[in-house]
Design a protein around this motif. Structure first.
Motif, PDB file in Angstrom:
ATOM      1  N   LEU A  40      -1.541  10.581   2.235  1.00  0.00           N
ATOM      2  CA  LEU A  40      -2.520   9.621   2.762  1.00  0.00           C
ATOM      3  C   LEU A  40      -1.879   8.370   3.357  1.00  0.00           C
ATOM      4  N   VAL A  41      -0.567   8.215   3.194  1.00  0.00           N
ATOM      5  CA  VAL A  41       0.075   6.946   3.519  1.00  0.00           C
ATOM      6  C   VAL A  41      -0.097   6.541   4.975  1.00  0.00           C
ATOM      7  N   ASP A  42       0.177   7.423   5.921  1.00  0.00           N
ATOM      8  CA  ASP A  42       0.156   7.014   7.329  1.00  0.00           C
ATOM      9  C   ASP A  42      -1.212   6.521   7.781  1.00  0.00           C
ATOM     10  N   LEU A  93       0.833  -1.197   0.000  1.00  0.00           N
ATOM     11  CA  LEU A  93       0.000   0.000   0.000  1.00  0.00           C
ATOM     12  C   LEU A  93       0.873   1.254   0.000  1.00  0.00           C
ATOM     13  N   ARG A  94       1.908   1.295   0.840  1.00  0.00           N
ATOM     14  CA  ARG A  94       2.808   2.455   0.904  1.00  0.00           C
ATOM     15  C   ARG A  94       3.445   2.718  -0.459  1.00  0.00           C
ATOM     16  N   LEU A  95       3.902   1.668  -1.098  1.00  0.00           N
ATOM     17  CA  LEU A  95       4.537   1.815  -2.412  1.00  0.00           C
ATOM     18  C   LEU A  95       3.542   2.343  -3.453  1.00  0.00           C
ATOM     19  N   ILE A  96       2.350   1.787  -3.482  1.00  0.00           N
ATOM     20  CA  ILE A  96       1.341   2.205  -4.457  1.00  0.00           C
ATOM     21  C   ILE A  96       0.978   3.681  -4.262  1.00  0.00           C
ATOM     22  N   LEU A  97       0.698   4.073  -3.035  1.00  0.00           N
ATOM     23  CA  LEU A  97       0.313   5.463  -2.787  1.00  0.00           C
ATOM     24  C   LEU A  97       1.458   6.424  -3.090  1.00  0.00           C
ATOM     25  N   THR A  98       2.670   6.031  -2.753  1.00  0.00           N
ATOM     26  CA  THR A  98       3.831   6.875  -3.051  1.00  0.00           C
ATOM     27  C   THR A  98       3.999   7.040  -4.555  1.00  0.00           C
TER      28      THR A  98
END
Length: 142
Positions: A45-47, A33-38
């Motif tokens: 929105l990551v945190d 998820l972190r990679l996709i959002l970045t």
């Protein structure tokens, strides 16, 4: 040259990560998820998204016996995070955070989702109940 409508934001996209019934699936889901959002420029929105996805996938892995999946969808300024599992039973209703003690390890997951997400819910995926359910939440870009 044909006229094109002005873009109002990032194009819609959707991802689905299937994970086995394994506690390590939670870490894999969170990092994915972190990679996709970045990569989509949604680092702001990551945190919160990581917290919400962790709670949803943790519940899917902990409370069911089969595989699970993390589903992410971005459209019209809203991120929808969903956790699919093979169990058609509804999730336990969230316990209000003020009623969860510091020592309890269970019971605060959906309460955190309810507190941090703009909207959340669940839905069965078939009338017969043999295709599981999705527990989802939404975060607006604002």
């Amino acid at each position: 040259m044909p006229e094109t409508a002005p873009r109002t934001g990032p194009e819609p996209w959707e991802y689905c990560l299937s994970v086995p019934h394994d506690p390590r699936a939670v870490t894999v889901s969170r990092r994915t998820l972190r990679l996709i959002l970045t990569m989509h420029g949604l680092i702001r929105l990551v945190d919160v998204a990581e917290l919400l996805a962790t709670e949803l996938i943790s519940n899917a892995v902990r409370h069911t016996k089969g595989p699970a999946a993390l589903r992410l969808r971005w459209a019209e300024g809203v991120l929808r995070i969903g956790a699919w599992d093979a169990d058609p039973a509804p999730p336990e209703p969230p316990v209000p955070l003020e009623r969860v003690t510091e020592l309890e390890e269970d019971g605060r997951g959906l309460a955190l989702v309810m507190a941090c997400a703009d909207l959340w819910g669940w839905q069965p995926l078939s009338a017969e109940g043999n295709r599981g359910k999705v527990v989802w939440c939404e975060l607006g870009a604002a």
